[in-house]
Motif scaffolding. Structure first.
Motif, PDB file in Angstrom:
ATOM      1  N   TYR A 100       1.170 -10.059 -19.441  1.00 44.27           N
ATOM      2  CA  TYR A 100       1.860  -9.491 -18.289  1.00 44.27           C
ATOM      3  C   TYR A 100       2.491 -10.504 -17.335  1.00 44.27           C
ATOM      4  O   TYR A 100       3.282 -10.096 -16.472  1.00 44.27           O
ATOM      5  N   ARG A 133       6.343 -10.664 -17.505  1.00 45.80           N
ATOM      6  CA  ARG A 133       6.908  -9.325 -17.278  1.00 45.80           C
ATOM      7  C   ARG A 133       6.782  -8.903 -15.823  1.00 45.80           C
ATOM      8  O   ARG A 133       7.687  -8.266 -15.261  1.00 45.80           O
ATOM      9  N   SER A 180      10.115  -6.590 -15.366  1.00 47.01           N
ATOM     10  CA  SER A 180      10.308  -5.714 -16.524  1.00 47.01           C
ATOM     11  C   SER A 180       9.153  -4.735 -16.699  1.00 47.01           C
ATOM     12  O   SER A 180       9.196  -3.873 -17.576  1.00 47.01           O
ATOM     13  N   VAL A 181       8.118  -4.872 -15.891  1.00 48.26           N
ATOM     14  CA  VAL A 181       7.033  -3.895 -15.843  1.00 48.26           C
ATOM     15  C   VAL A 181       6.749  -3.612 -14.373  1.00 48.26           C
ATOM     16  O   VAL A 181       6.737  -4.527 -13.549  1.00 48.26           O
TER      17      VAL A 181
END
Length: 372
Positions: free
Chosen positions: A70, A73, A78-79
Motif C-alpha cells: 500500500y 498506492r 491510487s487507493v
C-alpha cells in the motif's frame, strides 16, 4: 512488484507467518510449566514459553508487507483512505468477532460474563489501550495484538509519507526512550502486570516494531542486504532465533527488555534475509503446502488458545495427560485452522472484498480498491 533479485514473490515470508504463529501456540502450552515434570517444565520455561517473540516478527512483517502492498498506492492516491482501512478491517475483524462471540457464549454458560465495557472494548479492538490485564487479555487472549495492528493500520497512511530519514529519527528516538525506561524498570526486579502492558502490549510502544518493518522494506527495495543473503544467512538466522530464546531465558534477561527490545534485531534480520529469498530455506518455504499453512496462520493464531483451554479443562487435570496433550494439541490446532481458513475465512474475505469493490465501482472509484 518484483523483488530486487528479480523474483516476483514474497511467499516465503507468508510461510514464515506460520512458523511465528506456531511459536506463539507453543508458548501457550503453559500446563507443561506447572512443575509436574522436570524435563517438560525446563523445556517449556527455557524455550517454548519464549514463543511470544513471534509477535515481534508479526509486527515487523506487518510494516514490511503493508509498505509493499500500500505504500506507493497511498502516496500516489491510487487507493482511497476509506478503501485501505476497509481492507485492513476486513482482514482482522470478522474472525476476531466470531471467536469473541464464541467466548462470550462460553462464559455466559459458565456464569462468568465479562462486564459490558470489556466486551465493547474487545469487539472494537481497543482493548490493548487499557492497562488492566482482565481487559486487554479478555475473551480470546491473543486478540490484544489485533488491537495493536488496528492502531498501526490507522497510523500507516501518515507514516508512509514520511521521508526515510525522518522515519529513522522517529525510530531512534522511540527506541532510546523505551530502552531507558526498560532499563530503569529492569533494575526494580520482579513481575509487574503494568510493565508487561507497557513493554509488550501498549500500541505506541509496539509501533516501533512496525516502523522497523517499514524501514526494512525501504532497505530491501533499494537492494540492501542482497549480497549478505543466501542459504548460509538463512540457516544462521534459523539457528539464531531459538538460540536467542534459550539464551535470554538462561541469562534471566529482565522481562522489560525481553518482551520487545531483545528480539527486535534478530527478527529484523530474519525479515530482511528471507525477503530476498535467495537461499535453500526460502525455496523450501515456497512449497505450496508451506504457503497454505502461512495463509492459515491468522486462523491458527486466533483459534489455538480456545482449543488449548478447552482440551485442558476436559483432560488437563491429571499431569499424566500432559505429554499426550502437548503432542496432540499442535497438530489439532493446525488442522482446525486449515479448515477454518479454507471453508470460512477465505470465502468470507472474498465476499467482503467483492462487496467493497462493488461499492467503489458504484461510486466511480473502481481503481481505488483492490484485494491484497
Amino acid at each position: 512488484m518484483a523483488a530486487p533479485d528479480g523474483s516476483s514473490s514474497l511467499s516465503q515470508l507468508t510461510a514464515l507467518r506460520f512458523v511465528a504463529a506456531f511459536a506463539v501456540l507453543l508458548s501457550h502450552l503453559d500446563f507443561l510449566g506447572d512443575g509436574s515434570g522436570r524435563v517438560s517444565g525446563w523445556l517449556y520455561e527455557t524455550l517454548l514459553r519464549q514463543g511470544y517473540c513471534g509477535v515481534s516478527f508479526f509486527y515487523i512483517l506487518s510494516g514490511f508487507i503493508l509498505s509493499h502492498a500500500y505504500g506507493d498506492r497511498l502516496r500516489q492516491g491510487s487507493v482511497t483512505l476509506r478503501s485501505y482501512m476497509m481492507s485492513r478491517i476486513f482482514r482482522i475483524a470478522p474472525l476476531h468477532w466470531l471467536m469473541a462471540l464464541l467466548f462470550i457464549g462460553w462464559l455466559a454458560l459458565a456464569g462468568d460474563m465479562p462486564r459490558p465495557g470489556t466486551i465493547l472494548l474487545n469487539l472494537g479492538l481497543m482493548h490493548a489501550w487499557v492497562p488492566d490485564p482482565s481487559i486487554h487479555y479478555a475473551l480470546n487472549g491473543p486478540s490484544w495484538s489485533l488491537s495493536d495492528e488496528l492502531a498501526f493500520y490507522a497510523a500507516f497512511p501518515w507514516l508512509c509519507r514520511m521521508q526515510t530519514r525522518s522515519l529513522g529519527l522517529y525510530l531512534s528516538g522511540g527506541l532510546f526512550l523505551i530502552t531507558v525506561w526498560a532499563l530503569i524498570m529492569a533494575r526494580q526486579g520482579g513481575y509487574s502486570a503494568t510493565e508487561e502492558w507497557v513493554f509488550y502490549v501498549l500500541p505506541p510502544v509496539r509501533l516501533i516494531d512496525f516502523i522497523v518493518g517499514m524501514l526494512l522494506y525501504r532497505a530491501w527495495r533499494s537492494g540492501y542486504g542482497h549480497t549478505l543473503s543466501g542459504t548460509g544467512a538463512e540457516v544462521a538466522v534459523v539457528i539464531a532465533v531459538p538460540a536467542a530464546m534459550i539464551g535470554f531465558s538462561l541469562m534471566a534477561l529482565p522481562m522489560p527488555l525481553r518482551w520487545q527490545l531483545a528480539y527486535l534485531p534478530i527478527m529484523a534480520a530474519a525479515v530482511l534475509i528471507f525477503a530476498h529469498g535467495r537461499g535453500a530455506v526460502s525455496r523450501a518455504l515456497r512449497h505450496p503446502w508451506m504457503i497454505l499453512l502461512g495463509q492459515s496462520s491468522f486462523a491458527l493464531y486466533l483459534t489455538h488458545r480456545p482449543i488449548i483451554t478447552l482440551v485442558h479443562r476436559l483432560w488437563g487435570g491429571d499431569p499424566a495427560h500432559y505429554l499426550s496433550m502437548s503432542l496432540s494439541l499442535p497438530p489439532l490446532c493446525v488442522g482446525v485452522s486449515l479448515m477454518i481458513f479454507l471453508f470460512l475465512e477465505r470465502p468470507m474475505m472474498a465476499r467482503l472484498r467483492h462487496g467493497a469493490w462493488a461499492h467503489d465501482r458504484k461510486r466511480g472509484r473502481i481503481k481505488a480498491w483492490r484485494p491484497s
